[in-house]
Design a protein around this motif. Sequence first.
Motif, PDB file in Angstrom:
ATOM      1  N   LYS A  30     -47.181  24.033  19.937  1.00 27.98           N
ATOM      2  CA  LYS A  30     -47.202  23.328  18.647  1.00 27.98           C
ATOM      3  C   LYS A  30     -46.798  24.270  17.519  1.00 27.98           C
ATOM      4  O   LYS A  30     -46.036  23.888  16.615  1.00 27.98           O
ATOM      5  CB  LYS A  30     -48.591  22.742  18.379  1.00 27.98           C
ATOM      6  CG  LYS A  30     -48.881  21.505  19.185  1.00 27.98           C
ATOM      7  CD  LYS A  30     -50.261  20.955  18.867  1.00 27.98           C
ATOM      8  CE  LYS A  30     -50.565  19.756  19.737  1.00 27.98           C
ATOM      9  NZ  LYS A  30     -51.916  19.231  19.510  1.00 27.98           N
ATOM     10  N   ASP A  31     -47.284  25.504  17.567  1.00 26.57           N
ATOM     11  CA  ASP A  31     -46.916  26.481  16.545  1.00 26.57           C
ATOM     12  C   ASP A  31     -45.431  26.831  16.626  1.00 26.57           C
ATOM     13  O   ASP A  31     -44.776  27.023  15.600  1.00 26.57           O
ATOM     14  CB  ASP A  31     -47.762  27.745  16.680  1.00 26.57           C
ATOM     15  CG  ASP A  31     -49.216  27.518  16.296  1.00 26.57           C
ATOM     16  OD1 ASP A  31     -49.523  26.496  15.637  1.00 26.57           O
ATOM     17  OD2 ASP A  31     -50.051  28.365  16.660  1.00 26.57           O
ATOM     18  N   TYR A  32     -44.892  26.914  17.836  1.00 24.28           N
ATOM     19  CA  TYR A  32     -43.460  27.175  18.020  1.00 24.28           C
ATOM     20  C   TYR A  32     -42.655  26.023  17.413  1.00 24.28           C
ATOM     21  O   TYR A  32     -41.716  26.238  16.636  1.00 24.28           O
ATOM     22  CB  TYR A  32     -43.168  27.328  19.511  1.00 24.28           C
ATOM     23  CG  TYR A  32     -41.844  27.954  19.886  1.00 24.28           C
ATOM     24  CD1 TYR A  32     -40.776  28.054  19.016  1.00 24.28           C
ATOM     25  CD2 TYR A  32     -41.674  28.430  21.178  1.00 24.28           C
ATOM     26  CE1 TYR A  32     -39.578  28.628  19.410  1.00 24.28           C
ATOM     27  CE2 TYR A  32     -40.475  29.012  21.578  1.00 24.28           C
ATOM     28  CZ  TYR A  32     -39.427  29.110  20.688  1.00 24.28           C
ATOM     29  OH  TYR A  32     -38.242  29.670  21.083  1.00 24.28           O
ATOM     30  N   LEU A  35     -42.060  25.964  13.651  1.00 21.77           N
ATOM     31  CA  LEU A  35     -41.092  26.873  13.033  1.00 21.77           C
ATOM     32  C   LEU A  35     -39.891  26.116  12.477  1.00 21.77           C
ATOM     33  O   LEU A  35     -39.280  26.555  11.499  1.00 21.77           O
ATOM     34  CB  LEU A  35     -40.637  27.941  14.033  1.00 21.77           C
ATOM     35  CG  LEU A  35     -41.690  28.962  14.461  1.00 21.77           C
ATOM     36  CD1 LEU A  35     -41.111  29.914  15.502  1.00 21.77           C
ATOM     37  CD2 LEU A  35     -42.248  29.729  13.276  1.00 21.77           C
ATOM     38  N   VAL A  36     -39.555  24.970  13.059  1.00 21.87           N
ATOM     39  CA  VAL A  36     -38.426  24.181  12.555  1.00 21.87           C
ATOM     40  C   VAL A  36     -38.691  23.706  11.118  1.00 21.87           C
ATOM     41  O   VAL A  36     -37.748  23.474  10.356  1.00 21.87           O
ATOM     42  CB  VAL A  36     -38.091  23.010  13.507  1.00 21.87           C
ATOM     43  CG1 VAL A  36     -39.049  21.851  13.347  1.00 21.87           C
ATOM     44  CG2 VAL A  36     -36.666  22.555  13.341  1.00 21.87           C
ATOM     45  N   ASN A  37     -39.948  23.601  10.717  1.00 24.93           N
ATOM     46  CA  ASN A  37     -40.307  23.212   9.358  1.00 24.93           C
ATOM     47  C   ASN A  37     -40.338  24.397   8.395  1.00 24.93           C
ATOM     48  O   ASN A  37     -40.389  24.200   7.182  1.00 24.93           O
ATOM     49  CB  ASN A  37     -41.686  22.538   9.338  1.00 24.93           C
ATOM     50  CG  ASN A  37     -41.701  21.281  10.158  1.00 24.93           C
ATOM     51  OD1 ASN A  37     -40.811  20.446  10.053  1.00 24.93           O
ATOM     52  ND2 ASN A  37     -42.715  21.140  11.002  1.00 24.93           N
ATOM     53  N   LEU A  38     -40.324  25.596   8.936  1.00 26.83           N
ATOM     54  CA  LEU A  38     -40.468  26.805   8.120  1.00 26.83           C
ATOM     55  C   LEU A  38     -39.182  27.608   7.977  1.00 26.83           C
ATOM     56  O   LEU A  38     -39.049  28.386   7.031  1.00 26.83           O
ATOM     57  CB  LEU A  38     -41.550  27.712   8.734  1.00 26.83           C
ATOM     58  CG  LEU A  38     -42.930  27.086   8.924  1.00 26.83           C
ATOM     59  CD1 LEU A  38     -43.847  28.044   9.674  1.00 26.83           C
ATOM     60  CD2 LEU A  38     -43.528  26.710   7.570  1.00 26.83           C
ATOM     61  N   PHE A  45     -35.944  21.595  17.937  1.00 26.48           N
ATOM     62  CA  PHE A  45     -36.727  22.302  18.943  1.00 26.48           C
ATOM     63  C   PHE A  45     -37.100  21.313  20.040  1.00 26.48           C
ATOM     64  O   PHE A  45     -37.557  20.203  19.753  1.00 26.48           O
ATOM     65  CB  PHE A  45     -38.003  22.884  18.310  1.00 26.48           C
ATOM     66  CG  PHE A  45     -38.958  23.483  19.301  1.00 26.48           C
ATOM     67  CD1 PHE A  45     -38.765  24.755  19.788  1.00 26.48           C
ATOM     68  CD2 PHE A  45     -40.045  22.755  19.762  1.00 26.48           C
ATOM     69  CE1 PHE A  45     -39.649  25.313  20.706  1.00 26.48           C
ATOM     70  CE2 PHE A  45     -40.936  23.296  20.680  1.00 26.48           C
ATOM     71  CZ  PHE A  45     -40.734  24.584  21.148  1.00 26.48           C
ATOM     72  N   HIS A  46     -36.875  21.706  21.283  1.00 28.08           N
ATOM     73  CA  HIS A  46     -37.284  20.920  22.456  1.00 28.08           C
ATOM     74  C   HIS A  46     -37.912  21.871  23.459  1.00 28.08           C
ATOM     75  O   HIS A  46     -37.586  23.058  23.500  1.00 28.08           O
ATOM     76  CB  HIS A  46     -36.069  20.233  23.103  1.00 28.08           C
ATOM     77  CG  HIS A  46     -35.374  19.304  22.192  1.00 28.08           C
ATOM     78  ND1 HIS A  46     -34.326  19.680  21.387  1.00 28.08           N
ATOM     79  CD2 HIS A  46     -35.578  17.987  21.937  1.00 28.08           C
ATOM     80  CE1 HIS A  46     -33.918  18.652  20.688  1.00 28.08           C
ATOM     81  NE2 HIS A  46     -34.656  17.611  20.998  1.00 28.08           N
ATOM     82  N   TRP A  47     -38.769  21.339  24.276  1.00 31.55           N
ATOM     83  CA  TRP A  47     -39.358  22.175  25.318  1.00 31.55           C
ATOM     84  C   TRP A  47     -39.700  21.305  26.523  1.00 31.55           C
ATOM     85  O   TRP A  47     -39.749  20.085  26.444  1.00 31.55           O
ATOM     86  CB  TRP A  47     -40.602  22.906  24.804  1.00 31.55           C
ATOM     87  CG  TRP A  47     -41.808  22.031  24.690  1.00 31.55           C
ATOM     88  CD1 TRP A  47     -42.139  21.212  23.655  1.00 31.55           C
ATOM     89  CD2 TRP A  47     -42.837  21.864  25.674  1.00 31.55           C
ATOM     90  NE1 TRP A  47     -43.307  20.551  23.914  1.00 31.55           N
ATOM     91  CE2 TRP A  47     -43.764  20.933  25.154  1.00 31.55           C
ATOM     92  CE3 TRP A  47     -43.070  22.404  26.935  1.00 31.55           C
ATOM     93  CZ2 TRP A  47     -44.893  20.548  25.860  1.00 31.55           C
ATOM     94  CZ3 TRP A  47     -44.199  22.018  27.631  1.00 31.55           C
ATOM     95  CH2 TRP A  47     -45.102  21.096  27.088  1.00 31.55           C
ATOM     96  N   HIS A  83     -41.153  33.746  11.911  1.00 31.30           N
ATOM     97  CA  HIS A  83     -40.786  33.972  13.307  1.00 31.30           C
ATOM     98  C   HIS A  83     -41.344  35.300  13.804  1.00 31.30           C
ATOM     99  O   HIS A  83     -41.881  35.375  14.913  1.00 31.30           O
ATOM    100  CB  HIS A  83     -39.266  33.947  13.498  1.00 31.30           C
ATOM    101  CG  HIS A  83     -38.859  34.343  14.886  1.00 31.30           C
ATOM    102  ND1 HIS A  83     -38.471  35.626  15.197  1.00 31.30           N
ATOM    103  CD2 HIS A  83     -38.814  33.647  16.045  1.00 31.30           C
ATOM    104  CE1 HIS A  83     -38.201  35.687  16.491  1.00 31.30           C
ATOM    105  NE2 HIS A  83     -38.406  34.502  17.020  1.00 31.30           N
ATOM    106  N   VAL A  84     -41.227  36.345  13.006  1.00 27.42           N
ATOM    107  CA  VAL A  84     -41.721  37.667  13.415  1.00 27.42           C
ATOM    108  C   VAL A  84     -43.211  37.596  13.724  1.00 27.42           C
ATOM    109  O   VAL A  84     -43.669  38.078  14.768  1.00 27.42           O
ATOM    110  CB  VAL A  84     -41.423  38.722  12.330  1.00 27.42           C
ATOM    111  CG1 VAL A  84     -42.102  40.050  12.654  1.00 27.42           C
ATOM    112  CG2 VAL A  84     -39.910  38.914  12.167  1.00 27.42           C
TER     113      VAL A  84
END
Length: 109
Positions: A30-32, A35-38, A45-47, A83-84
Amino acid sequence: MEEAKGVVKHVFLAKFKDDVTPERIEELIKDYANLVNLIPPMKSFHWGKDVSAENMHQGFTHVFESTFESTEGIAEYTAHPAHVEYATLFLSYLDKVIVIDYKPTIVKL
């Protein structure tokens, strides 16, 4: 064949450490995805989890794919503070990682 213009895919294969709980994995994903919003150049993003019948996954269990507008966009994403911070945490839960960035090619038949 024609290279897709303005699109770069970022593919991340992961194997989580054996002691990471499914609940923690869900939180990390969920946190990954957030990142598309940040990070503006990260467009999607897909997984998913490995479901291959070929059993050639070499222990990798999860696939994460992000779409960017350019290779410069990936560089911006990689250096972005959000991201970092996330990558430092995320990588601490992983046993194995492969990352590949590529420009999709369209095959016209």
